[in-house]
Design a protein around this motif. Sequence first.
Motif, PDB file in Angstrom:
ATOM      1  N   HIS A  56       0.838  -1.207   0.000  1.00  0.00           N
ATOM      2  CA  HIS A  56       0.000   0.000   0.000  1.00  0.00           C
ATOM      3  C   HIS A  56       0.871   1.254   0.000  1.00  0.00           C
ATOM      4  CE1 HIS A  56      -3.360  -2.667   0.699  1.00  0.00           C
ATOM      5  NE2 HIS A  56      -2.691  -3.209   1.700  1.00  0.00           N
TER       6      HIS A  56
ATOM      7  N   THR B 167       0.771   4.261  -1.628  1.00  0.00           N
ATOM      8  CA  THR B 167       0.141   5.573  -1.486  1.00  0.00           C
ATOM      9  C   THR B 167      -0.309   5.812  -0.059  1.00  0.00           C
ATOM     10  OG1 THR B 167      -0.625   5.419  -3.774  1.00  0.00           O
ATOM     11  CG2 THR B 167      -1.674   7.076  -2.378  1.00  0.00           C
ATOM     12  N   GLU B 168      -0.948   4.830   0.531  1.00  0.00           N
ATOM     13  CA  GLU B 168      -1.431   4.980   1.909  1.00  0.00           C
ATOM     14  C   GLU B 168      -0.278   5.173   2.887  1.00  0.00           C
ATOM     15  OE1 GLU B 168      -2.328   2.604  -0.177  1.00  0.00           O
ATOM     16  OE2 GLU B 168      -4.511   2.723  -0.382  1.00  0.00           O
TER      17      GLU B 168
END
Length: 190
Positions: free
Chosen positions: A33, A35-36
């Motif tokens: 993940h 971007t997160e």
Amino acid sequence: MNSEPPEEANAFWAQKSALEQRFQIILDRVTPHTTERWVFTAVALLIYFIRVIFAQGWYIVTYALGIYLLNLLLAFLQPKFDPSLEMDMGADSAEDGPMLPTRSDEEFRPFVRRLPEFKFWYSATKAIVIAFWCTLFRAFDIPVFWPILLIYFCVLFAITMKRQIRHMIKYRYIPFNIGKKSYGKGSSFK
């Protein structure tokens, strides 16, 4: 000698090992993940800056954090194998720079970062957490004239990035995937 019974020492190491395994599981789950992860780090950095601005202190800690993050960024942008060193060791024409293979006996090496993205994120996030932890103690709040630190950091950043961009142009490498073709999932290339 050791006054601690062996059972307590073994229990301590077992707890430590269990915590390390749990932490590694969390890291393994957040790895895909991207971007997160970076949004979390940006929010943590924003919270840190808000803390420093409202508390009006810890400028030395902030400066040290900035220098560390700049060093991480440079390591992220640089190739693992420096083309300037390879050129000096015996290339055919040093002014042409690295080229794609033209014969079957040449090897093509894609861009490999000196610092991978995940390690960059992990080190940056850990540094922000440590810097925030330092703001909880007045011992780290050394009085300085912060505008000088800010100007010095901006000049250092500009000079360093100018040198890095020149290096990238000279040896013709781009550390990002912007504009490069991707043949992954959903591609019509077969």
